[in-house]
Design an enzyme around this catalytic site. Structure first.
Site, PDB file in Angstrom:
ATOM      1  N   HIS A 289     -13.893  17.547  25.177  1.00  0.00           N
ATOM      2  CA  HIS A 289     -15.293  17.469  24.768  1.00  0.00           C
ATOM      3  C   HIS A 289     -15.832  16.043  24.897  1.00  0.00           C
ATOM      4  O   HIS A 289     -15.066  15.104  25.125  1.00  0.00           O
ATOM      5  CB  HIS A 289     -15.504  18.021  23.359  1.00  0.00           C
ATOM      6  CG  HIS A 289     -14.871  17.199  22.274  1.00  0.00           C
ATOM      7  ND1 HIS A 289     -13.529  17.253  21.977  1.00  0.00           N
ATOM      8  CD2 HIS A 289     -15.414  16.320  21.406  1.00  0.00           C
ATOM      9  CE1 HIS A 289     -13.274  16.440  20.966  1.00  0.00           C
ATOM     10  NE2 HIS A 289     -14.404  15.847  20.603  1.00  0.00           N
TER      11      HIS A 289
ATOM     12  N   HIS B 234     -18.800  13.087  23.345  1.00  0.00           N
ATOM     13  CA  HIS B 234     -19.751  12.615  22.339  1.00  0.00           C
ATOM     14  C   HIS B 234     -20.685  11.619  23.023  1.00  0.00           C
ATOM     15  O   HIS B 234     -20.216  10.652  23.636  1.00  0.00           O
ATOM     16  CB  HIS B 234     -19.038  11.870  21.207  1.00  0.00           C
ATOM     17  CG  HIS B 234     -18.208  12.738  20.339  1.00  0.00           C
ATOM     18  ND1 HIS B 234     -18.700  13.300  19.191  1.00  0.00           N
ATOM     19  CD2 HIS B 234     -16.917  13.136  20.441  1.00  0.00           C
ATOM     20  CE1 HIS B 234     -17.745  14.005  18.613  1.00  0.00           C
ATOM     21  NE2 HIS B 234     -16.648  13.924  19.372  1.00  0.00           N
TER      22      HIS B 234
ATOM     23  N   TYR C 181     -39.758   7.192   0.277  1.00  0.00           N
ATOM     24  CA  TYR C 181     -40.952   6.514   0.776  1.00  0.00           C
ATOM     25  C   TYR C 181     -42.162   7.449   0.740  1.00  0.00           C
ATOM     26  O   TYR C 181     -43.226   7.086   0.245  1.00  0.00           O
ATOM     27  CB  TYR C 181     -40.713   6.019   2.210  1.00  0.00           C
ATOM     28  CG  TYR C 181     -41.941   5.428   2.859  1.00  0.00           C
ATOM     29  CD1 TYR C 181     -42.350   4.130   2.551  1.00  0.00           C
ATOM     30  CD2 TYR C 181     -42.703   6.168   3.749  1.00  0.00           C
ATOM     31  CE1 TYR C 181     -43.485   3.588   3.134  1.00  0.00           C
ATOM     32  CE2 TYR C 181     -43.838   5.640   4.340  1.00  0.00           C
ATOM     33  CZ  TYR C 181     -44.230   4.347   4.027  1.00  0.00           C
ATOM     34  OH  TYR C 181     -45.356   3.825   4.598  1.00  0.00           O
TER      35      TYR C 181
END
Length: 140
Positions: A63, A65, A128
């Site tokens: 795999h 990333h 916020y």
């Protein structure tokens, strides 16, 4: 390390970072040397070509990333399509032995993971926004 946490286009200032993960069909462990280096170079070239800022990249045996920043006009699904489609063509061309291991010329699983991240956490954004009404009422 990036010098600033935001980027800009003619129409937007943004901090959109995406973590993509996708795997080899049948989780075959084919992303070993020299295939892994070909894949890394292909991803780097695609990011440069499409205006994505590659932040981090790691290729595992089965795999990948990819952590990158992209403008808001580009949907994450388009980024995944570009990266997966182009890299499959490149790897099958430069490493034809992969066709013997994977059936029907399908390199990648059809699905992928994508997560988004900016330079502040979701908690900070929520605090916020929650504080904006209080700030306005206080006259600030």
């Amino acid at each position: 390390m990036r010098k600033k946490s935001w980027r800009s286009t003619g129409a937007a200032v943004y901090s959109l970072n995406y973590h993509f993960v996708w795997s080899i069909k049948y989780r075959r462990r084919v992303l070993r040397a020299p295939v892994d280096e070909t894949l890394k170079e292909a991803i780097k070239a695609l990011c440069q070509e499409h205006g994505y800022e590659l932040i981090a990249l790691e290729v595992m045996d089965d795999h990948v990333h990819v952590f990158l920043s992209a403008p808001p006009k580009v949907a994450p699904s388009i980024i995944a399509k570009v990266l997966k489609g182009s890299t499959a063509r490149t790897l099958f061309t430069k490493h034809p032995e992969l066709k013997n291991i994977l059936r029907n010329d399908h390199l990648w699983n059809p699905s992928y993971y994508v997560g988004s991240a900016g330079h502040v956490s979701s908690e900070i954004n929520q605090r916020y926004i929650d504080g904006q009404k209080t700030k306005q009422e206080g006259g600030e």
